[in-house]
Design an enzyme around this catalytic site. Structure first.
Site, PDB file in Angstrom:
ATOM      1  N   HIS A   1       0.849  -1.198   0.000  1.00  0.00           N
ATOM      2  CA  HIS A   1       0.000   0.000   0.000  1.00  0.00           C
ATOM      3  C   HIS A   1       0.879   1.240   0.000  1.00  0.00           C
ATOM      4  O   HIS A   1       2.110   1.142  -0.095  1.00  0.00           O
ATOM      5  CB  HIS A   1      -1.019  -0.046   1.144  1.00  0.00           C
ATOM      6  CG  HIS A   1      -0.422  -0.065   2.521  1.00  0.00           C
ATOM      7  ND1 HIS A   1       0.305   0.971   3.042  1.00  0.00           N
ATOM      8  CD2 HIS A   1      -0.447  -1.025   3.493  1.00  0.00           C
ATOM      9  CE1 HIS A   1       0.688   0.686   4.278  1.00  0.00           C
ATOM     10  NE2 HIS A   1       0.251  -0.535   4.559  1.00  0.00           N
TER      11      HIS A   1
ATOM     12  N   HIS B   1       4.125   1.467   2.174  1.00  0.00           N
ATOM     13  CA  HIS B   1       5.341   0.799   1.669  1.00  0.00           C
ATOM     14  C   HIS B   1       5.914   1.600   0.503  1.00  0.00           C
ATOM     15  O   HIS B   1       7.130   1.771   0.388  1.00  0.00           O
ATOM     16  CB  HIS B   1       5.025  -0.623   1.192  1.00  0.00           C
ATOM     17  CG  HIS B   1       4.287  -1.434   2.193  1.00  0.00           C
ATOM     18  ND1 HIS B   1       2.979  -1.807   2.027  1.00  0.00           N
ATOM     19  CD2 HIS B   1       4.664  -1.925   3.396  1.00  0.00           C
ATOM     20  CE1 HIS B   1       2.585  -2.503   3.082  1.00  0.00           C
ATOM     21  NE2 HIS B   1       3.584  -2.586   3.923  1.00  0.00           N
TER      22      HIS B   1
ATOM     23  N   CYS C   1       1.862 -11.128  19.699  1.00  0.00           N
ATOM     24  CA  CYS C   1       1.061 -10.477  18.653  1.00  0.00           C
ATOM     25  C   CYS C   1       1.555 -10.983  17.300  1.00  0.00           C
ATOM     26  O   CYS C   1       2.709 -10.735  16.931  1.00  0.00           O
ATOM     27  CB  CYS C   1       1.188  -8.961  18.715  1.00  0.00           C
ATOM     28  SG  CYS C   1       0.402  -8.172  17.287  1.00  0.00           S
TER      29      CYS C   1
ATOM     30  N   CYS D   1       2.666  -8.169  14.779  1.00  0.00           N
ATOM     31  CA  CYS D   1       4.021  -7.626  14.980  1.00  0.00           C
ATOM     32  C   CYS D   1       5.068  -8.736  14.950  1.00  0.00           C
ATOM     33  O   CYS D   1       6.258  -8.450  14.919  1.00  0.00           O
ATOM     34  CB  CYS D   1       4.148  -6.927  16.327  1.00  0.00           C
ATOM     35  SG  CYS D   1       3.104  -5.510  16.562  1.00  0.00           S
TER      36      CYS D   1
ATOM     37  N   CYS E   1      -3.146  -4.968  20.807  1.00  0.00           N
ATOM     38  CA  CYS E   1      -1.957  -4.335  20.235  1.00  0.00           C
ATOM     39  C   CYS E   1      -2.438  -3.065  19.534  1.00  0.00           C
ATOM     40  O   CYS E   1      -3.340  -3.133  18.692  1.00  0.00           O
ATOM     41  CB  CYS E   1      -1.292  -5.281  19.231  1.00  0.00           C
ATOM     42  SG  CYS E   1      -0.161  -4.413  18.138  1.00  0.00           S
TER      43      CYS E   1
ATOM     44  N   HIS F   1      -2.377  -3.300  15.671  1.00  0.00           N
ATOM     45  CA  HIS F   1      -3.162  -4.317  14.955  1.00  0.00           C
ATOM     46  C   HIS F   1      -4.573  -4.496  15.494  1.00  0.00           C
ATOM     47  O   HIS F   1      -5.349  -5.273  14.942  1.00  0.00           O
ATOM     48  CB  HIS F   1      -2.397  -5.659  14.938  1.00  0.00           C
ATOM     49  CG  HIS F   1      -1.120  -5.540  14.168  1.00  0.00           C
ATOM     50  ND1 HIS F   1       0.083  -5.238  14.753  1.00  0.00           N
ATOM     51  CD2 HIS F   1      -0.884  -5.600  12.836  1.00  0.00           C
ATOM     52  CE1 HIS F   1       1.018  -5.147  13.827  1.00  0.00           C
ATOM     53  NE2 HIS F   1       0.461  -5.363  12.652  1.00  0.00           N
TER      54      HIS F   1
ATOM     55  N   LYS G   1      -3.612   4.277  11.724  1.00  0.00           N
ATOM     56  CA  LYS G   1      -2.505   3.867  10.850  1.00  0.00           C
ATOM     57  C   LYS G   1      -3.041   2.965   9.732  1.00  0.00           C
ATOM     58  O   LYS G   1      -3.749   1.992   9.991  1.00  0.00           O
ATOM     59  CB  LYS G   1      -1.472   3.099  11.662  1.00  0.00           C
ATOM     60  CG  LYS G   1      -0.274   2.693  10.828  1.00  0.00           C
ATOM     61  CD  LYS G   1       0.588   1.679  11.545  1.00  0.00           C
ATOM     62  CE  LYS G   1       1.677   1.171  10.620  1.00  0.00           C
ATOM     63  NZ  LYS G   1       2.128  -0.169  10.941  1.00  0.00           N
TER      64      LYS G   1
ATOM     65  N   LYS H   1      -2.505  -3.191   6.142  1.00  0.00           N
ATOM     66  CA  LYS H   1      -3.131  -4.286   5.405  1.00  0.00           C
ATOM     67  C   LYS H   1      -4.181  -4.955   6.269  1.00  0.00           C
ATOM     68  O   LYS H   1      -5.288  -5.241   5.836  1.00  0.00           O
ATOM     69  CB  LYS H   1      -2.070  -5.336   5.061  1.00  0.00           C
ATOM     70  CG  LYS H   1      -1.052  -4.870   4.092  1.00  0.00           C
ATOM     71  CD  LYS H   1       0.078  -5.880   3.925  1.00  0.00           C
ATOM     72  CE  LYS H   1       1.146  -5.750   5.001  1.00  0.00           C
ATOM     73  NZ  LYS H   1       2.490  -5.981   4.580  1.00  0.00           N
TER      74      LYS H   1
HETATM   75  O1  ME8 Z   1       7.533  -4.410   9.605  1.00  0.00           O
HETATM   76  N1  ME8 Z   1       2.663   4.719   7.247  1.00  0.00           N
HETATM   77  O2  ME8 Z   1       7.183  -5.081   7.414  1.00  0.00           O
HETATM   78  P1  ME8 Z   1       5.846  -4.283   7.023  1.00  0.00           P
HETATM   79  C1  ME8 Z   1       3.962   4.861   6.937  1.00  0.00           C
HETATM   80  N2  ME8 Z   1       8.974  -6.965   7.630  1.00  0.00           N
HETATM   81  N3  ME8 Z   1       4.768   3.842   6.591  1.00  0.00           N
HETATM   82  C2  ME8 Z   1       4.238   2.617   6.553  1.00  0.00           C
HETATM   83  C3  ME8 Z   1       2.878   2.394   6.862  1.00  0.00           C
HETATM   84  C4  ME8 Z   1       2.071   3.515   7.222  1.00  0.00           C
HETATM   85  N4  ME8 Z   1       0.791   3.405   7.497  1.00  0.00           N
HETATM   86  N5  ME8 Z   1       2.635   1.072   6.735  1.00  0.00           N
HETATM   87  C5  ME8 Z   1       3.807   0.486   6.349  1.00  0.00           C
HETATM   88  C6  ME8 Z   1       7.813  -5.092   8.626  1.00  0.00           C
HETATM   89  N6  ME8 Z   1       4.776   1.417   6.234  1.00  0.00           N
HETATM   90  C7  ME8 Z   1       9.046  -5.975   8.636  1.00  0.00           C
HETATM   91  C8  ME8 Z   1      10.265  -5.101   8.467  1.00  0.00           C
HETATM   92  S1  ME8 Z   1      12.926  -4.739   8.262  1.00  0.00           S
HETATM   93  C9  ME8 Z   1      14.294  -5.573   8.732  1.00  0.00           C
HETATM   94  C10 ME8 Z   1      11.593  -5.838   8.542  1.00  0.00           C
HETATM   95  C11 ME8 Z   1       6.173   1.165   5.822  1.00  0.00           C
HETATM   96  O3  ME8 Z   1       5.376  -4.883   5.749  1.00  0.00           O
HETATM   97  C12 ME8 Z   1       7.152   1.707   6.850  1.00  0.00           C
HETATM   98  O4  ME8 Z   1       8.408   1.797   6.262  1.00  0.00           O
HETATM   99  O5  ME8 Z   1       4.915  -4.229   8.167  1.00  0.00           O
HETATM  100  C13 ME8 Z   1       7.134   0.619   7.906  1.00  0.00           C
HETATM  101  O6  ME8 Z   1       8.227   0.676   8.808  1.00  0.00           O
HETATM  102  C14 ME8 Z   1       7.182  -0.615   7.002  1.00  0.00           C
HETATM  103  O7  ME8 Z   1       6.379  -0.241   5.855  1.00  0.00           O
HETATM  104  C15 ME8 Z   1       6.622  -1.858   7.670  1.00  0.00           C
HETATM  105  O8  ME8 Z   1       6.400  -2.835   6.691  1.00  0.00           O
END
Ligand code: ME8
Length: 509
Positions: free
Chosen positions: A17, A20, A125, A128, A143, A146, A299, A302
């Site tokens: 989304h 990302h 969770c 997370c 959480c 979530h 926030k 997904k």
């Molecule tokens: O946490 N607003 O993956 P993830 C701003 N796999 N940025 C956002 C966002 C939002 N609402 N939603 C997602 C993970 N992001 C792990 C990370 S790294 C070693 C492992 C962006 O798919 C933002 O960069 O939940 C956030 O930190 C990341 O997507 C989390 O992606």
């Protein structure tokens, strides 16, 4: 010197989304900003393909594991390709190369006696992929990210003790004020470090989670997803526990991780301590941003389903205006609301600012001089002050700015401010009135030249956000030079041929 910039690697249990898309765009903007000022960058993004969430998703999909992982990872890669993200390496944690480095790191800390096995009961969770303390939960016991209650789990697992490194980390943060930016997130981390740190559970029994890297010292377990995922930052650039790490060290010394605050603890507490155990310094910078808030002011995520689809908004407004909007609208320390309506408004701001200016001045000189940039102009003090002010601002940002959100945000604000100032200058000088009076020809030409030159400076400064649009503006001004970080006023070649092209920001309807 070469810099290393990374994004988080994203879970593949859902479609990408705008959140990302944003972090990956931010990395690309920073890469282009650095490249423009002559610094080479190695930029990575990618997908996090292990763990319970991805495993549940694969099971629901009914697809073969390999096909599922590839298809879901490609959803992210295809989006980033469509957005023209100039990444140098796309990480996939399911590759043998990555898994070998995770295994190497696990063996290394195990052999140093840093891992212990014990039974543990905790609140887990799945969203997370982390155990939570009651103090991490909201008033309903959910959480906060979530909106779900964690499950009580009792298991035997392997642990990596963190507490003995807490004081070292506090001292590191206090002696490296630039490590975590913006500074409010460093304060937040110091807050987390006020209480003793629990041991980090670095394994999951295969009976519960089989999608992961097997522990080299116990085949009944896989590695905890965060231990595996964080290692991507070193596996992508070739770290080995016993190899020649010269090339790795050179890049690592100038490394910046981009992330949102949801994963601050894993990056600012677990990761530096893991690195310390591996004999590696912390990354040079952690650049943290807030959340895009979707419908309901919560926030975007997904699992909550309140997401803005990047494909939809890219089709609506084009990738470059979208890049500019996202970088300009994300506030440094707070969360930012996002919706299709807000994006449309942001697009109109750009269209009325830079788009309008370019069209007005080019159409005017197409009529009066056949599109030729006026030559031998004599600029008034007001004209020179405008151009010098704009050039000095961009010059300062490109010279002294760093690869941070603060710089990107300041640059985007200054671009809009410069556009506003030049539009106001153009309106106040009324070149369409001057054009009608032959005795005012000199003044007319000075106003036109000033406006065109200002537009040149703005277009060059906007390159990291809007590379194609920046190039189109420069070409329309008769400037073929690649934008550089040398912002000199009055540098527009006199006598060049300008061209009124199609509008840069067509009406959205
Ligand atoms: O946490 N607003 O993956 P993830 C701003 N796999 N940025 C956002 C966002 C939002 N609402 N939603 C997602 C993970 N992001 C792990 C990370 S790294 C070693 C492992 C962006 O798919 C933002 O960069 O939940 C956030 O930190 C990341 O997507 C989390 O992606």
């Amino acid at each position: 010197m070469k810099k290393y910039i990374t994004t988080p690697i994203y879970y593949i249990n859902g479609a990408p989304h705008i959140g990302h898309a944003y972090t990956t765009i931010l990395g690309d903007v920073l890469k282009k900003f650095e490249t423009m000022r002559g610094t080479e960058v190695f930029y990575t993004t990618g997908t996090d393909e292990h763990g319970q969430k991805n495993q549940s998703s694969q099971q629901e999909s009914g697809l073969e594991l390999k096909d599922f992982l590839k298809m879901r990872s490609d959803n992210f890669r295809n989006l980033f390709d469509k957005m023209d993200i100039d990444y140098d390496f796309f990480v996939r944690t399911s590759t043998d190369e990555h898994k070998a480095v995770v295994t190497d790191a696990l063996n290394y800390i195990f052999n140093k006696g840093l891992v212990k096995k014990k039974s543990y009961e905790g609140l887990y969770c799945e969203g997370c992929e982390q155990f939570k303390k009651p103090s991490d939960l909201d008033e309903h016991g959910n959480c906060p990210d979530h909106q779900k209650a964690p499950k009580l789990i009792t298991e035997e697992n392997y642990f990596f003790p963190l507490e003995e490194h807490r004081q070292w980390l506090i001292d590191y943060i206090n002696t490296h004020p630039d490590w975590i930016k913006p500074a409010r997130y460093a304060k937040e981390v110091l807050g987390m470090l006020k209480e003793p740190l629990d041991d980090l559970c670095i394994s999951r029994p295969k009976s519960r989670v089989w999608l992961g890297v097997e522990l080299p010292f116990d085949k009944d377990f896989v590695t905890y997803i965060w231990f595996d995922a964080l290692i991507n930052y070193i596996s992508s650039i070739g770290w080995k526990s016993d190899g020649d790490n010269t090339a790795f060290n050179a890049l690592w010394e100038h490394s910046t991780h981009l992330l949102a605050k949801d994963i601050l603890k894993t990056h600012a507490v677990y990761w530096p301590i893991m690195l310390k155990a591996l004999g590696i310094n912390p990354p040079e910078h952690l650049i943290v941003h807030g959340y895009w808030l979707g419908e309901g002011g919560i926030k975007m995520s997904k699992s909550l389903g309140n997401v803005v689809d990047p494909y939809e908004v890219m089709d609506l407004m084009g990738i470059e205006p979208l890049r500019f909007y996202l970088c300009n609208a994300m506030s440094l320390t707070n969360d930012s609301q996002i919706s299709v309506d807000l994006l449309k408004q942001g697009y109109k701001v750009l269209a009325n600012n830079i788009g309008n200016l370019q069209m007005r001045v080019l159409k005017m000189i197409a009529k009066s001089t056949g599109g030729k940039v006026p030559a031998n102009v004599s600029l008034a003090a007001e004209d020179k002050a405008l151009l010098e002010g704009i050039a000095n601002t961009f010059d300062r940002i490109y010279k002294y700015g760093d690869s941070s959100l603060e710089t990107v945000s300041e640059l985007s604000n200054e671009i809009l401010k410069a556009g506003g100032d030049v539009n106001a200058y153009f309106a106040a000088n009324e070149p369409w009135v001057l054009a009608k009076d032959e005795s005012k020809r000199q003044r007319y030409e000075a106003v036109i030249y000033t406006t065109l030159d200002a537009l040149r400076l703005i277009a060059a400064a906007a390159y990291p956000f809007m590379p194609v649009i920046s190039g189109k503006i420069l070409a329309s001004l008769g400037c073929s030079a690649k934008p550089s970080a040398a912002f000199k006023p009055c540098d527009l070649p006199e006598g060049g041929q300008t061209v009124v092209g199609a509008p840069l920001f067509p009406f959205l309807g």
